[in-house]
Scaffold this active site. Sequence first.
Site, PDB file in Angstrom:
ATOM      1  NE  ARG A 201      -3.506  -2.263   2.842  1.00  0.00           N
ATOM      2  CZ  ARG A 201      -3.187  -3.401   3.440  1.00  0.00           C
ATOM      3  NH1 ARG A 201      -1.956  -3.558   3.946  1.00  0.00           N
ATOM      4  NH2 ARG A 201      -4.050  -4.380   3.553  1.00  0.00           N
ATOM      5  CE  LYS A 226      -7.247  -0.247   5.371  1.00  0.00           C
ATOM      6  NZ  LYS A 226      -7.858  -0.194   4.025  1.00  0.00           N
ATOM      7  CG  HIS A 300      -5.491   1.269  -3.327  1.00  0.00           C
ATOM      8  ND1 HIS A 300      -4.679   0.955  -2.266  1.00  0.00           N
ATOM      9  CD2 HIS A 300      -6.483   0.320  -3.337  1.00  0.00           C
ATOM     10  CE1 HIS A 300      -5.143  -0.117  -1.643  1.00  0.00           C
ATOM     11  NE2 HIS A 300      -6.233  -0.523  -2.275  1.00  0.00           N
ATOM     12  NE  ARG A 303      -3.515  -3.706  -1.066  1.00  0.00           N
ATOM     13  CZ  ARG A 303      -2.803  -4.550  -0.329  1.00  0.00           C
ATOM     14  NH1 ARG A 303      -1.497  -4.612  -0.488  1.00  0.00           N
ATOM     15  NH2 ARG A 303      -3.394  -5.329   0.556  1.00  0.00           N
ATOM     16  CG  HIS A 326      -5.687  -8.939   1.235  1.00  0.00           C
ATOM     17  ND1 HIS A 326      -4.810  -8.684   0.206  1.00  0.00           N
ATOM     18  CD2 HIS A 326      -6.567  -7.908   1.242  1.00  0.00           C
ATOM     19  CE1 HIS A 326      -5.148  -7.563  -0.401  1.00  0.00           C
ATOM     20  NE2 HIS A 326      -6.200  -7.072   0.217  1.00  0.00           N
ATOM     21  CE1 TYR A 335      -7.149  -3.612  -2.950  1.00  0.00           C
ATOM     22  CE2 TYR A 335      -8.122  -5.223  -1.476  1.00  0.00           C
ATOM     23  CZ  TYR A 335      -7.770  -3.926  -1.756  1.00  0.00           C
ATOM     24  OH  TYR A 335      -8.043  -2.933  -0.844  1.00  0.00           O
TER      25      TYR A 335
END
Length: 348
Positions: A201, A226, A300, A303, A326, A335
């Site tokens: 990220r 995150k 983003h 990503r 994740h 994603y």
Amino acid sequence: MAYVERRKNGWMAQIRRRGMPTLARTFDLKADAEDWAREIERELRRGNIAALRQEAQRVTIAEVADRYAECVLPMKRAKSARTELAAVRERFGALFLASISPPDVAQWRDELLRQGYASQSVRHRINALSVLFGYAERELGIALPAGNPCRGVRKPPPSQARDRRLRPGEYDALLGAARRSRSRVGGVEQIIVLAVETSMRLGELLALEWRNIDLRARTAHLPRTKNGESRTVALSTAAVCALQALPRRLDGRVFGWARADSFEHTWRRCVERARADYEAQCAAQGTGPDPAFLDDLRFHDLRHEATTRLFEHGLGVMEVASMTGHKSLAMLKRYTHVDAERLAKKLA
């Protein structure tokens, strides 16, 4: 027992019960004071002891927000929480907890939508207001006789997940524009390469420090992410080359942008320069430019591109998750956009 008496500033109603705090309110009209006193006594006969507690009529949203910012926010890693809290404080800060009703929240929701805020952004702000009411009730012991006003308010539907990938030629165009970037910080080309090669990220890239990078082992350690957990990302050959091309900074950081919003300006200029180069190339070749080229491309989205490339390279789900960070397959699927043609070849 209830008492109503005349005061200089109006009619004051008082309710006194043995073993309970005195409850008092002042009204302009005697009839309003009597009606309020009767209503409170009716609730007490029903056993609603919370009716005697009037903190919700004395404490403002700003006071709760300040307490929450002091005691809870330091434990949260997401920087967006502070932004959402500031938005709630600006809109409702001067109001008492008891004075905010579901129609007030619904009106705020509609105002935000009319101002052009995305559905997900509006949902985040309503959730932030709801969190403050929950914090006031559970942590501060403030009774909410009417309950949390956010619970009954309809929220906008969640925004559809983006599936933007790089179109043919866009990556090379971005790198070409980045090489000619006039950014005083430098490293525009390298941060784009790292984003595509590692799926990190933007916040993780900007927080990179040389002490956490091992070029021999080809790894980069992220102590803070995150989701609140650390992880170590494998570096491809292209990623290692990008890092080796960067000068070492005195502060030990890999990149010089202090915040994501400061980098966003550099990113937008890079995209605009790449688009201008593409249009100039089309004009020289006598062809019309594709309107979709570099259109609505966010950093983003790199990503998204990186995660899909990892799957296309043959990595398994757990291997990709170790790179992206994740925690669940459901989150990872948002994603992942594997090319159907590649899957068809595997099924042949």
